[in-house]
Design an enzyme around this catalytic site. Structure first.
Site, PDB file in Angstrom:
ATOM      1  N   LEU A 150      -8.842  -2.589  10.387  1.00  0.00           N
ATOM      2  CA  LEU A 150      -8.925  -1.162  10.682  1.00  0.00           C
ATOM      3  C   LEU A 150      -9.714  -0.877  11.963  1.00  0.00           C
ATOM      4  O   LEU A 150     -10.765  -1.452  12.200  1.00  0.00           O
ATOM      5  CB  LEU A 150      -9.543  -0.418   9.499  1.00  0.00           C
ATOM      6  CG  LEU A 150      -8.685  -0.429   8.230  1.00  0.00           C
ATOM      7  CD1 LEU A 150      -9.382   0.301   7.098  1.00  0.00           C
ATOM      8  CD2 LEU A 150      -7.317   0.174   8.487  1.00  0.00           C
ATOM      9  N   SER A 201     -24.012  -8.851  36.596  1.00  0.00           N
ATOM     10  CA  SER A 201     -24.446 -10.170  36.139  1.00  0.00           C
ATOM     11  C   SER A 201     -23.282 -11.127  35.914  1.00  0.00           C
ATOM     12  O   SER A 201     -23.401 -12.326  36.141  1.00  0.00           O
ATOM     13  CB  SER A 201     -25.247 -10.045  34.839  1.00  0.00           C
ATOM     14  OG  SER A 201     -26.481  -9.397  35.066  1.00  0.00           O
ATOM     15  N   HIS A 221       0.846  -1.197   0.000  1.00  0.00           N
ATOM     16  CA  HIS A 221       0.000   0.000   0.000  1.00  0.00           C
ATOM     17  C   HIS A 221       0.884   1.251   0.000  1.00  0.00           C
ATOM     18  O   HIS A 221       1.164   1.830   1.060  1.00  0.00           O
ATOM     19  CB  HIS A 221      -0.916  -0.006   1.226  1.00  0.00           C
ATOM     20  CG  HIS A 221      -1.833  -1.185   1.284  1.00  0.00           C
ATOM     21  ND1 HIS A 221      -1.406  -2.437   1.656  1.00  0.00           N
ATOM     22  CD2 HIS A 221      -3.162  -1.310   1.013  1.00  0.00           C
ATOM     23  CE1 HIS A 221      -2.417  -3.283   1.620  1.00  0.00           C
ATOM     24  NE2 HIS A 221      -3.492  -2.627   1.225  1.00  0.00           N
ATOM     25  N   HIS A 227     -30.202 -14.201  23.049  1.00  0.00           N
ATOM     26  CA  HIS A 227     -29.266 -14.182  24.170  1.00  0.00           C
ATOM     27  C   HIS A 227     -28.733 -15.572  24.517  1.00  0.00           C
ATOM     28  O   HIS A 227     -27.979 -15.719  25.487  1.00  0.00           O
ATOM     29  CB  HIS A 227     -29.936 -13.567  25.403  1.00  0.00           C
ATOM     30  CG  HIS A 227     -30.091 -12.078  25.326  1.00  0.00           C
ATOM     31  ND1 HIS A 227     -30.695 -11.454  24.263  1.00  0.00           N
ATOM     32  CD2 HIS A 227     -29.704 -11.094  26.181  1.00  0.00           C
ATOM     33  CE1 HIS A 227     -30.682 -10.142  24.477  1.00  0.00           C
ATOM     34  NE2 HIS A 227     -30.081  -9.902  25.619  1.00  0.00           N
ATOM     35  N   GLU A 281     -18.634  -3.748  23.351  1.00  0.00           N
ATOM     36  CA  GLU A 281     -17.902  -5.019  23.410  1.00  0.00           C
ATOM     37  C   GLU A 281     -16.679  -5.045  22.493  1.00  0.00           C
ATOM     38  O   GLU A 281     -15.619  -5.548  22.882  1.00  0.00           O
ATOM     39  CB  GLU A 281     -18.830  -6.197  23.038  1.00  0.00           C
ATOM     40  CG  GLU A 281     -19.899  -6.507  24.054  1.00  0.00           C
ATOM     41  CD  GLU A 281     -21.179  -5.712  23.841  1.00  0.00           C
ATOM     42  OE1 GLU A 281     -22.150  -5.940  24.588  1.00  0.00           O
ATOM     43  OE2 GLU A 281     -21.208  -4.873  22.909  1.00  0.00           O
ATOM     44  N   HIS A 332      -3.576   3.214  -3.709  1.00  0.00           N
ATOM     45  CA  HIS A 332      -3.898   2.790  -2.341  1.00  0.00           C
ATOM     46  C   HIS A 332      -3.334   1.413  -2.031  1.00  0.00           C
ATOM     47  O   HIS A 332      -2.611   1.239  -1.055  1.00  0.00           O
ATOM     48  CB  HIS A 332      -5.407   2.766  -2.099  1.00  0.00           C
ATOM     49  CG  HIS A 332      -5.780   2.143  -0.784  1.00  0.00           C
ATOM     50  ND1 HIS A 332      -5.847   2.864   0.382  1.00  0.00           N
ATOM     51  CD2 HIS A 332      -6.073   0.854  -0.451  1.00  0.00           C
ATOM     52  CE1 HIS A 332      -6.163   2.048   1.379  1.00  0.00           C
ATOM     53  NE2 HIS A 332      -6.306   0.826   0.895  1.00  0.00           N
TER      54      HIS A 332
END
Length: 665
Positions: free
Chosen positions: A116, A380, A26, A469, A407, A260
Site C-alpha cells: 500500500l 554529497s 478482496h 550512518h 527516501e 475485505h
C-alpha cells in the site's frame, strides 16, 4: 435499470464470482469502488484498448492493488486483451490476472501494486514525467504531451508513510494533472478505522497544497463525473476526490471487515444477485452492457486517432523536435566513446562518489532524457546535473529533482518516472538510508525497471558520523534482491563501468560509492563490466587469492606486496559486482577464481555473509560482524581489522588451513 448501473453491477458480480472461484481475494473494495472505476473508464480516462502503450494515454494506477479483480473486470469490459477465461482463472498459476496487478503481465496495467502506498508514489512519478516532457516538447497549438494521471487509493494507502511523503512532494510541485480518487469506506482488515485513522484527511491535503473535493455517495455517477471534471480544470494543484463508499456494497456483508480480504461465499453471492436484480449465468456479461462499454471504449480510443493527426502536423511544423521526441520515447543510449572523451584519466586518488558525479554528468551531456534527484543530499552524493535547472512549478524543464528528505517516496516516484516512458531515472542518498527505500527498490527489481540508484558513504569509511550512518548489512540486503545489479567500484575506471552497465542493461542498478579517496589502478573498464576480474596477478599459479570490492581492494593490493616479500604468490581479484560475475560463463568464472587455489581471503567492510561462496572451506573472511562506531575513518579501519597487514596474515592462515585440512568456519 439503466445500462450504466447495470455496468457497475457487472463489475461487482464478476469480481465476486472470480474471487469466490479462486477461494481468495478482496471483494470488498471491488464492490464498493466499482462505480468509481466505471465512471473513470467510461467518461474521463483517455486510453486506446487496441494500443495500451499509446504515448499520450491517461495513466490509471490502482494503488489499492488488492482490488485487482475490479481492474481486470474494467479492462475486460472496455476492450483490453483480458478475456473471460482470464477472469475465470483469477489468481491461478500462470494466469494473466494475478492476485495483485503486475506490470508486463496484463494489458492495461501500468505498474505493479499491492504494497500500500507504492502506487501513490508511482502516480506522482507519472505526473512528474508528463510535466517535464510537456515542457520540453509542447509548442503553441501542439500539446503532444498532455495527459492526466489518476490513482485509486483506499484508507491504507493514506495511512502508510509513503503516502504522506509522495503527496507532500506532489503538492509542493503543484502537479495539477494528478488526481487521487480516495475510496473512503472506513474499513481495514482489523475492522473500523476509528481506532487507527481518525485524522481529518481533507484538512491534511489542503495543508499539503491539494484541491479537495468530496463525493458523499460513490454510487452517484453524476456527482463522481462532475468532481472528476472539476479536478481536471484545476491546473495549479493536484486534486483528491474523497469518495464515501460502502465496502462490499450490495452484499449481506456490506460495511463489514468480513468482506475485505476473503470471498463472501456462495450464499452471499446469491443474495447479492437477488438484491441487485441480477439474473445472468455465472461469468456472463449482459449483451447490452457489453455493447455499451465497447461503444464507450471506441469513443475513448478516438483520442489516439486525434493525437496521431496532431502529431503528424507537429512533425511538419517542428521536424527536429518531433524527431527528438521519438528518440526520447523509443529509448536512447549515449555515445560511450564520446562519454569517455569527456572524462578525466582517473589516475589520481579520488572518492568514487566524486568519480561517479563526473561520469553521470558526462553521460547526461550525451543523454538528454536523464532526470536525477536526491533525498536532500546531492552536494554529497555528487548527482546534480550541472547546467540544468531543478524541476519545479516554474521550471518544468528542469532535469534535477529536489525530492526532499523522502527516501521511500523517492524510490516509488522514480519507478513512476521510468514507467512513464521517455525518461531515465536516477536517484541518490547515503547508503545507510537505503533501508527507508528498500520496498520501493524491491518494486523496481520486481518490474525490472532500469532505474539507477547511487548510494554513497558506503562503509565505516563514513567515520565520525558513527554507526547510524555506517552501512553494514545494506550490501547484503541489496544483493539479496533478485534481478538487481549491485556495483561497488574500487576506483574511477570501475565507477565508469558501473554507470555504463546501469545505462545499457534492462535491469535496475545500485552503485555504491565511497566518501573517502581511493587509489587509481591501471586496468580496462571492460573487465569490470564482467563483475569481477584479475586486477593484479603473479607468475605461475598463485598460493592465495585475495578477493575484495570497493575500498578494500586497496588493502589486497598492499597485502600482495607484503606477501611477495615473503615469497608468497597472490592474485588480487576485484569483485565489483557479484551478480554480473555470476552471470558470466563457468569458463570465465573459473579463469578468475581458480578452483585449484583453495587458499583465499575475502575482504569487505560490510556484512560477511556475501563472501562464503568464494572463501569456501579453507578461506578467511575479513568483514563486519556487528555495527561500526564513531571515529576517524583511518582509525576505524585499523580498529576493525581492515589493514593490509591483517589481510596478509589471514592469507598465510588460509594457506595453513589448506595444508592442515582445517576448515576456517
Amino acid at each position: 435499470m439503466s445500462v450504466e448501473q447495470k455496468s457497475v453491477d457487472t463489475i461487482r458480480i464478476l469480481s465476486a464470482e472470480a474471487i469466490e472461484k479462486a477461494k481468495s481475494g478482496h471483494p470488498g473494495i471491488c464492490m464498493g469502488a466499482a462505480p468509481i472505476g466505471y465512471e473513470l473508464f467510461a467518461r474521463h480516462l483517455n486510453f486506446s484498448y487496441r494500443n495500451p502503450a499509446w504515448d499520450n494515454r491517461d495513466r490509471f494506477v490502482l494503488s489499492a492493488g488488492h482490488g485487482s479483480m475490479m481492474l481486470y473486470s474494467l479492462l475486460h469490459l472496455f476492450g483490453y486483451d483480458v478475456t473471460m477465461e482470464d477472469i475465470v482463472n483469477f489468481r491461478q498459476l500462470g494466469s494473466r490476472t494475478p492476485g495483485h496487478p503486475e506490470y508486463g503481465k496484463t494489458a492495461g496495467v501500468e505498474t505493479s501494486t499491492g504494497p500500500l502506498g507504492q502506487g501513490v508514489g508511482n502516480a506522482v512519478g507519472f505526473a512528474v514525467a508528463e510535466a517535464h516532457l510537456a515542457a520540453l516538447f509542447n509548442r503553441p497549438g501542439f500539446p503532444v504531451v498532455d495527459h492526466y494521471t489518476y490513482v485509486l487509493t483506499g484508507d491504507g494507502c493514506l495511512e502508510e508513510g509513503i503516502g504522506y511523503e509522495a503527496c507532500s512532494f506532489a503538492g509542493t510541485q503543484k502537479l495539477g494533472k494528478l488526481i487521487l480518487l480516495y475510496d473512503c469506506n472506513d474499513i481495514t482488515i482489523e475492522g473500523n478505522m476509528k481506532n487507527t485513522f481518525s485524522e481529518d484527511v481533507a484538512t491534511r491535503f489542503i495543508a499539503q497544497g491539494w484541491q479537495v473535493l468530496r463525493v458523499n455517495d460513490a454510487n452517484n455517477l453524476f456527482t463522481l463525473g462532475d468532481a472528476i471534471e472539476k479536478a481536471k480544470k484545476e491546473t495549479e494543484r493536484p486534486t483528491i476526490i474523497i469518495c464515501k463508499s460502502v465496502i462490499g456494497y450490495g452484499s449481506p456483508l456490506a460495511g463489514s471487515a468480513d468482506c475485505h480480504g476473503a470471498p463472501i461465499g456462495e450464499a452471499n453471492i446469491a443474495a447479492t444477485k437477488e438484491k441487485l436484480g441480477w439474473t445472468e449465468a455465472p461469468f456472463t456479461v449482459p449483451e447490452d452492457v457489453k455493447k455499451h462499454c465497447l461503444d464507450l471504449a471506441e469513443e475513448r480510443s478516438a483520442k489516439e486517432r486525434e493525437w496521431n493527426e496532431l502529431f503528424a502536423e507537429y512533425e511538419k511544423a517542428y521536424p527536429v523536435l518531433a524527431a527528438e521526441y521519438r528518440r526520447f520515447m523509443s529509448g536512447i543510449e549515449p555515445d560511450w566513446d564520446e562519454v569517455k572523451n569527456q572524462l578525466p584519466a582517473f589516475d589520481k586518488p579520488e572518492a568514487t562518489r566524486s568519480c561517479g558525479g563526473k561520469v553521470l554528468n558526462a553521460i547526461a551531456k550525451n543523454l538528454p532524457n536523464v532526470m536525477s534527484g536526491s533525498a536532500d543530499l546531492a552536494p554529497s552524493t555528487k548527482t546534480e546535473l550541472k547546467g540544468c535547472e531543478y524541476f519545479s512549478p516554474e521550471h518544468r524543464e528542469g532535469c534535477n529533482i529536489h525530492f526532499g528528505i523522502r527516501e521511500h517516496a523517492m524510490a516509488a516516484i522514480c519507478n513512476g518516472i521510468q514507467l512513464h516512458g521517455g525518461l531515465k531515472a536516477v536517484c541518490s542518498t547515503f547508503f545507510s538510508f537505503v533501508d527507508y527505500m528498500k520496498a520501493g527498490v524491491r518494486m523496481t527489481a520486481l518490474m525490472q525497471l532500469p532505474v539507477v540508484y547511487v548510494m554513497t558513504h558506503d562503509s565505516i569509511g563514513v567515520g565520525e558520523d558513527g554507526p547510524t550512518h555506517q552501512p553494514m548489512e545494506q550490501l547484503l540486503m541489496m544483493r539479496s534482491i533478485p534481478g538487481i545489479n549491485v556495483y561497488r567500484p574500487c576506483d574511477g575506471t570501475e565507477t565508469y563501468a558501473a554507470f555504463k552497465a546501469a545505462f545499457t542493461q534492462k535491469r535496475p542498478t545500485v552503485i555504491v560509492e565511497t566518501r573517502q579517496n581511493l587509489p587509481a589502478y591501471e586496468h580496462d573498464s571492460d573487465s569490470a563490466l564482467k563483475g569481477a576480474y584479475v586486477l593484479a596477478d603473479c607468475e605461475g599459479t598463485p598460493d592465495v587469492l585475495l578477493i575484495a570490492s570497493g575500498s578494500e581492494v586497496e588493502l589486497c593490493m598492499k597485502a600482495k606486496d607484503i606477501l611477495a616479500a615473503e615469497g608468497i604468490k597472490s592474485r588480487v581479484i576485484s569483485m565489483a559486482c557479484i551478480e554480473e560475475f555470476e552471470r558470466q560463463s563457468e569458463e570465465y568464472r573459473d579463469s578468475v577464481i581458480l578452483k585449484d587455489v583453495k587458499a583465499r581471503v575475502c575482504v569487505e567492510a560490510a556484512s560477511h555473509y556475501s563472501w562464503y561462496r568464494y572463501s569456501r572451506d579453507f578461506g578467511e573472511v575479513i568483514a563486519m560482524t556487528g555495527f561500526g562506531t564513531s571515529g576517524p575513518a583511518k582509525q576505524l579501519f585499523e580498529y576493525f581489522g581492515f589493514t593490509a597487514e591483517n589481510v596478509a596474515e589471514k592469507a598465510k592462515r588460509s594457506i595453513e588451513n589448506v595444508k592442515l585440512g582445517r576448515f576456517s568456519h
